[in-house]
Scaffold this motif. Structure first.
Motif, PDB file in Angstrom:
ATOM      1  N   ASP A  50      -8.562   9.324   4.431  1.00  0.00           N
ATOM      2  CA  ASP A  50      -7.824   9.241   3.168  1.00  0.00           C
ATOM      3  C   ASP A  50      -8.554  10.038   2.103  1.00  0.00           C
ATOM      4  OD1 ASP A  50      -5.830   8.082   1.354  1.00  0.00           O
ATOM      5  OD2 ASP A  50      -7.530   6.994   0.513  1.00  0.00           O
TER       6      ASP A  50
ATOM      7  N   ARG B 270       0.158  11.181   0.758  1.00  0.00           N
ATOM      8  CA  ARG B 270      -0.311   9.804   0.827  1.00  0.00           C
ATOM      9  C   ARG B 270      -0.084   9.071  -0.488  1.00  0.00           C
ATOM     10  NH1 ARG B 270      -3.047   8.787   5.105  1.00  0.00           N
ATOM     11  NH2 ARG B 270      -4.392   7.137   4.302  1.00  0.00           N
TER      12      ARG B 270
ATOM     13  N   GLY C 225      -0.606   6.507   4.846  1.00  0.00           N
ATOM     14  CA  GLY C 225      -0.928   6.541   3.415  1.00  0.00           C
ATOM     15  C   GLY C 225      -0.187   5.505   2.592  1.00  0.00           C
ATOM     16  N   SER C 226       0.318   4.445   3.255  1.00  0.00           N
ATOM     17  CA  SER C 226       1.119   3.465   2.511  1.00  0.00           C
ATOM     18  C   SER C 226       0.306   2.250   2.088  1.00  0.00           C
ATOM     19  CB  SER C 226       2.312   3.034   3.370  1.00  0.00           C
ATOM     20  OG  SER C 226       1.840   2.504   4.585  1.00  0.00           O
TER      21      SER C 226
ATOM     22  N   GLN D   2       2.039  -3.956   1.470  1.00  0.00           N
ATOM     23  CA  GLN D   2       1.197  -4.985   0.856  1.00  0.00           C
ATOM     24  C   GLN D   2       2.064  -6.167   0.402  1.00  0.00           C
ATOM     25  OE1 GLN D   2      -0.758  -2.582  -2.133  1.00  0.00           O
ATOM     26  NE2 GLN D   2      -2.064  -1.592  -0.606  1.00  0.00           N
TER      27      GLN D   2
ATOM     28  N   LYS E  48      -2.064   0.400   4.038  1.00  0.00           N
ATOM     29  CA  LYS E  48      -2.196  -0.659   5.049  1.00  0.00           C
ATOM     30  C   LYS E  48      -3.582  -1.322   4.995  1.00  0.00           C
ATOM     31  CE  LYS E  48      -0.690   2.037   8.463  1.00  0.00           C
ATOM     32  NZ  LYS E  48      -0.106   3.158   7.722  1.00  0.00           N
ATOM     33  N   THR E  49      -4.591  -0.547   4.606  1.00  0.00           N
ATOM     34  CA  THR E  49      -5.941  -1.122   4.568  1.00  0.00           C
ATOM     35  C   THR E  49      -5.982  -2.348   3.651  1.00  0.00           C
ATOM     36  OG1 THR E  49      -6.720   1.136   4.776  1.00  0.00           O
ATOM     37  CG2 THR E  49      -8.378  -0.518   4.271  1.00  0.00           C
TER      38      THR E  49
ATOM     39  N   ASP F 259       1.368  -1.189  -8.830  1.00  0.00           N
ATOM     40  CA  ASP F 259       2.236  -2.053  -8.023  1.00  0.00           C
ATOM     41  C   ASP F 259       1.678  -2.169  -6.609  1.00  0.00           C
ATOM     42  OD1 ASP F 259       4.578  -2.110  -9.934  1.00  0.00           O
ATOM     43  OD2 ASP F 259       4.359   0.048  -9.601  1.00  0.00           O
TER      44      ASP F 259
ATOM     45  N   ARG G 260      -2.117  13.063   6.742  1.00  0.00           N
ATOM     46  CA  ARG G 260      -3.289  13.242   5.880  1.00  0.00           C
ATOM     47  C   ARG G 260      -2.850  13.751   4.517  1.00  0.00           C
ATOM     48  NH1 ARG G 260      -4.866   9.674   7.231  1.00  0.00           N
ATOM     49  NH2 ARG G 260      -3.288   9.576   8.832  1.00  0.00           N
TER      50      ARG G 260
HETATM   51  N1  LIG Z   1      -1.005  -0.589  -4.352  1.00  0.00           N
HETATM   52  C1  LIG Z   1      -1.428   0.646  -4.347  1.00  0.00           C
HETATM   53  N2  LIG Z   1      -1.066   1.508  -5.314  1.00  0.00           N
HETATM   54  C2  LIG Z   1      -1.513   2.798  -5.308  1.00  0.00           C
HETATM   55  N3  LIG Z   1      -2.335   3.300  -4.374  1.00  0.00           N
HETATM   56  C3  LIG Z   1      -2.715   2.476  -3.382  1.00  0.00           C
HETATM   57  C4  LIG Z   1      -2.303   1.116  -3.318  1.00  0.00           C
HETATM   58  N4  LIG Z   1      -2.866   0.560  -2.232  1.00  0.00           N
HETATM   59  C5  LIG Z   1      -3.604   1.510  -1.639  1.00  0.00           C
HETATM   60  N5  LIG Z   1      -3.521   2.656  -2.335  1.00  0.00           N
HETATM   61  C6  LIG Z   1      -4.171   3.947  -2.032  1.00  0.00           C
HETATM   62  O1  LIG Z   1      -3.360   4.601  -1.072  1.00  0.00           O
HETATM   63  C7  LIG Z   1      -4.166   5.408  -0.243  1.00  0.00           C
HETATM   64  C8  LIG Z   1      -3.806   5.194   1.208  1.00  0.00           C
HETATM   65  O2  LIG Z   1      -4.166   3.907   1.590  1.00  0.00           O
HETATM   66  P1  LIG Z   1      -4.597   3.562   3.082  1.00  0.00           P
HETATM   67  O3  LIG Z   1      -5.677   4.477   3.527  1.00  0.00           O
HETATM   68  O4  LIG Z   1      -4.821   2.115   3.153  1.00  0.00           O
HETATM   69  O5  LIG Z   1      -3.260   3.967   3.846  1.00  0.00           O
HETATM   70  P2  LIG Z   1      -2.844   3.670   5.348  1.00  0.00           P
HETATM   71  O6  LIG Z   1      -1.468   3.125   5.307  1.00  0.00           O
HETATM   72  O7  LIG Z   1      -3.882   2.874   6.020  1.00  0.00           O
HETATM   73  O8  LIG Z   1      -2.819   5.154   5.920  1.00  0.00           O
HETATM   74  P3  LIG Z   1      -3.047   5.647   7.433  1.00  0.00           P
HETATM   75  O9  LIG Z   1      -1.914   5.121   8.254  1.00  0.00           O
HETATM   76  O10 LIG Z   1      -3.009   7.113   7.331  1.00  0.00           O
HETATM   77  O11 LIG Z   1      -4.369   5.126   7.864  1.00  0.00           O
HETATM   78  C9  LIG Z   1      -5.603   5.076  -0.554  1.00  0.00           C
HETATM   79  O12 LIG Z   1      -6.162   6.103  -1.324  1.00  0.00           O
HETATM   80  C10 LIG Z   1      -5.511   3.812  -1.364  1.00  0.00           C
HETATM   81  O13 LIG Z   1      -6.546   3.741  -2.317  1.00  0.00           O
END
Ligand SMILES: Nc1ncnc2c1ncn2[C@@H]1O[C@H](COP(=O)(O)OP(=O)(O)OP(=O)(O)O)[C@@H](O)[C@H]1O
Length: 812
Positions: free
Chosen positions: A554, A582, A227-228, A206, A230-231, A201, A579
């Motif tokens: 991550d 996540r 870890g939500s 996203q 955002k990338t 999902d 960290r």
């Molecule tokens: N739709 C998804 N379903 C499951 N896992 C996901 C999904 N999108 C991203 N991820 C995984 O979630 C993890 C965290 O993603 P990401 O690094 O983008 O988080 P972030 O919100 O940027 O965190 P931070 O604020 O700490 O930088 C990564 O390992 C990524 O592969």
């Protein structure tokens, strides 16, 4: 008015100068103005087939050709312009030309003119023949592409998840598990990556960002917990739109049969993503590369600490997406690296961890980079600039570009949440330049940006269990050793605020035979990356880091974050703790709080609107043994430290003497030399003894004080502990001298089935939940008591002194 023929000839000639590579290149650009003719009202309609798009792509009129070093002939009138729009319209053009020449004939042209016409017809024939030849050659590849595109066109009518390029998709993928992605209408190639990565999902951020950024072309300010995902919340929209753009262009070629094949959207910088740390830039690059695997878009990291030449070479290949840190990016930009200076093609500008960017050490370079970006029409900044400065901002400079600003802790910055709630980022004039709002505006953020704040009141990740241990500063090492030895499961990060503290604990833990890696800003970049890689590769790895590792890193499987020292700000605390816990996993954080950190901790809790944190459960029966080991380790550490300091001092003298060609005399007297030798011998004997003692302790599991061998066979001993003791018996404990071997064996632990900290925290239940107000109150009471005692002592002291004085006076 000039007659049409000379113009026509001129234009034809120009159209034939298709050997001019630069012109061809421009013709083939995805934002070719000829494409916009499909719908004159909306220059972007050819890309998404609707008017909802608000930005992100450039049309030909928006490009400053001079900046690309392209010598583009200026069209003299509309018909000419159409011809110039390339071979794609040659068919139409021929019809037009015939019309025009027939008009000329009707008007009665001269012999000369008819000769010229004959020439033209001849030329046309030649061109036609050439084209026919080319056509045959191209037909096969075109048909192939047509098949592809037709199937894609059919697919776009269906939800992306259902229609992802079926032939390429792993057959074992059950697409019905990914139905929630349908609403995002992602390109089949991106869906293919999502299947591969098994992301069932989209995450909430996203879900919220993709429609706004990818389909409505909006700028986005995104705040969501660590870890939500955002990338991908900004990464997927970028790739989606680049792919849509590519598809439209390909479709365009099919519609215009004689279109030039050399469509290549590649070779221009389309997205610039800036992150505060090198590790994060590399990680974002890897993440985007993984999603872009099925596409031909290239993602390149540009970070400090690595060879500039190599990075310049990478940029020569003209990747579409660049992810970098401000320092190195600015270094290359200011050095005139062409790919980073030609920013008119830039369609996406991203500030990841935006709130970190405005802090010292980043802001200046970032600001310089932002100042290099072409001004966007419609941006908040442009609006104000235009009124003041409308003469200096020429129309070609106003480009459509999307700006994305993301962080988990944006909402913690002053008044930001209020502004987010108001739905406007417009800053007050008296606000400092280094606010996120000002930065976003300078970067071209438009007033109607989508603002997505999914952070809860506490900002912290919802799967995170937080706890603390109150202890004296000097006991922190003991508690750290306790957590790692009694619980040590899963990956653990220990955060320090200072490098000195990091060095202190890494040295102690290594002496205690606990394998750790370190990461701080003074390390060489290669060593930094190595440390992260090794930590990533070890299921139960321990990383001791300063705040360079706080943001973005991550690494799956980090179960515990330990704050050995509290950070200076709430933001850093959130990122450090983030960290762990996540994506879909959980985790826990443990803060070691010394008396002089209590008020800081209370402040942190207040910013997270948290009334109570859990007290981490400690089984104090382990502490005597822990302290024993620690005391030995400290003594060993002291000797080793002194030894290495002496060596460093000595080698410093020698080095300097050598550099000025001095022969060092040994000024020490015989006695002194003998003394030194004796001291050295004694210290090395002591070291050996301490090490032996410690090895003996480390060779058996950490035992609680009440532990007795007679319980070994009885109930109440866990299978794991039983196992360990059985192994111990086999190991022949007497062989303690073989320390090297023992070290490698590393039998830690354990009397608690080695439950990981999170489990221990959860099973300890509510009883240990402590009201922070209570703690602060208690601390205040203790402080009051101390103060009163001190005052009382002083009073008594004064009283006694007065009495003595009195007595003295009386006797005189
Ligand atoms: N739709 C998804 N379903 C499951 N896992 C996901 C999904 N999108 C991203 N991820 C995984 O979630 C993890 C965290 O993603 P990401 O690094 O983008 O988080 P972030 O919100 O940027 O965190 P931070 O604020 O700490 O930088 C990564 O390992 C990524 O592969």
């Amino acid at each position: 008015m000039a007659s049409p023929e000379p113009k026509l000839k001129k234009a034809k000639k120009r159209a034939r100068v298709n050997s001019d590579k630069q012109l061809e290149r421009l013709d083939s650009l995805p934002w070719n103005s000829s494409l916009s003719e499909i719908n004159d009202d909306d220059a972007f309609s050819f890309l998404i087939g609707s008017n909802e798009l608000e930005g992100g792509f450039l049309s030909l009129e928006e490009i400053d050709e001079a900046e690309y070093g392209l010598d583009i002939p200026k069209p003299e009138n509309e018909s000419e312009e159409k011809i110039l729009k390339g071979k794609t319209k040659s068919k139409k053009r021929k019809v037009n030309e015939r019309d025009v020449s027939s008009v000329a004939e009707d008007e009665g042209g001269s012999e000369e003119e008819s000769e010229r016409e004959e020439e033209e017809v001849q030329e046309e024939k030649e061109v036609k023949q050439n084209q026919k030849k080319k056509k045959k050659k191209k037909k096969r590849s075109k048909n192939k592409r047509k098949d592809n595109l037709e199937s894609k066109a059919e697919e776009t009518a269906e939800p992306a998840a259902v229609t992802a390029e079926k032939e390429d998709v792993d057959e074992s993928v059950d697409e019905s598990e990914y139905l929630t992605w349908n609403e995002q209408r992602l390109h089949p190639l991106l869906m293919k990556s999502i299947y591969r990565m098994k992301f069932k999902d989209p995450t909430p951020i996203q879900k919220a960002c993709i429609p706004a950024a990818a389909h409505q072309g909006k700028d986005v300010v995104g705040a969501a917990e660590t870890g939500s995902g955002k990338t991908l919340a900004f990464g997927l929209p970028i790739l989606q739109r680049l792919l849509e753009e590519r598809d439209k262009v390909e479709k365009q070629i099919l519609e215009y049969e004689e279109a030039d094949e050399r469509i290549d959207a590649r070779g221009f910088l389309r997205a610039l993503i800036i992150t505060p740390t090198r590790e994060l830039a590399l990680q974002v690059t890897d993440h985007l590369k993984e999603v872009a695997k099925s596409t031909d878009f290239r993602v390149v990291p540009i970070v400090g600490g690595m060879s500039t030449e190599k990075q310049e070479r990478l940029l020569k290949a003209r990747p579409e997406i660049v992810v970098g840190t401000p320092g190195r990016l600015w270094e290359l930009m200011s050095g005139g690296v062409i790919h980073l200076v030609e920013l008119h093609s830039l369609s996406f500008f991203v500030l990841d961890e935006a709130d970190r960017m405005i802090e010292n050490g980043h802001f200046r370079e970032l600001q310089s980079i932002i100042d290099m970006l072409p001004v966007i029409s419609g941006s908040v900044d442009a609006q104000s600039q235009n009124t003041e400065n409308c003469m200096t901002v020429s129309s070609f400079q106003r480009k459509k570009r999307q700006t994305f600003v993301f962080s988990a802790t944006i909402a913690l910055s002053a008044d930001f949440r209020k502004k987010l709630k108001r739905g406007s980022l417009k800053s007050k004039s008296n606000e400092g330049l280094n606010s996120i709002e000002t930065l976003s505006q300078r970067a071209g953020m438009r007033a109607n940006a989508a603002i997505v704040d999914l952070t809860n009141a506490s900002i912290l990740a919802h799967n995170l269990e937080e706890s603390f241990i109150e202890c004296k500063e000097e006991d922190k090492d003991a508690y750290l050793h306790y957590i790692l030895s009694v619980h040590g499961q899963g990956r653990t990060i220990i955060f320090c605020t200072s490098i000195a503290a990091l060095r202190h604990i890494s040295s102690l833990l290594r002496i205690l035979d606990i394998n750790v890696w370190t990461l701080h800003a003074q390390m060489q970049q290669r060593a930094r990356l190595k440390a992260v890689d090794r930590f990533r590769a070890n299921e139960h790895g321990i990383l001791i880091a300063t705040d360079v590792a706080a943001r973005g890193l991550d690494i799956p499987g980090i179960r515990t974050v330990i704050h050995y020292q509290l950070p200076h700000s709430a933001e850093v605390y959130v990122h450090r703790s983030g960290r762990t816990a996540r994506a879909l996993s959980d985790g826990c954080s443990i803060a070691l709080i010394s008396p002089n950190e209590t008020s800081k901790f209370a402040g942190l809790c207040k910013s997270f609107e948290k009334e109570n944190f859990q007290r981490f459960p400690i089984d104090i029966s382990y502490m005597p043994e822990v302290m024993k080991r620690l005391s030995l380790a400290r003594q060993i550490d002291k000797i080793l430290r002194k030894d290495s300091q002496d060596k460093a001092k000595k080698s410093w003298f020698e080095r300097n003497a050598e550099s000025i060609e001095l022969v060092l005399d040994d000024n020490d007297s015989e006695d002194e030399r003998v003394n030194k030798h004796k001291q050295k011998k004694a210290s090395s004997a002591r070291l050996k003894k301490l090490q032996q003692e410690l090895n003996t302790l480390l060779s058996r599991p950490l035992q609680p004080k009440t532990f007795s061998n007679r319980f070994l066979a009885g109930a109440g001993v866990s299978p794991l502990l039983q196992n360990q003791f059985e192994e111990l018996a086999k190991q022949k404990l007497g062989d303690v001298n073989n320390s090297a071997q023992n070290k490698r064996r590393r039998l830690v632990v354990i009397g608690q089935d080695c439950v990981e900290p999170l489990q221990a925290l959860r099973s300890a239940g509510q009883e240990i939940r402590q009201d922070l107000k209570e703690i602060t109150e208690k601390r205040k009471n203790i402080e009051n008591l101390r103060r009163k005692r001190k005052e009382e002592k002083k009073r008594l002291h004064d009283q006694r002194r007065k009495q003595r004085k009195k007595l003295k006076g009386g006797s005189e």
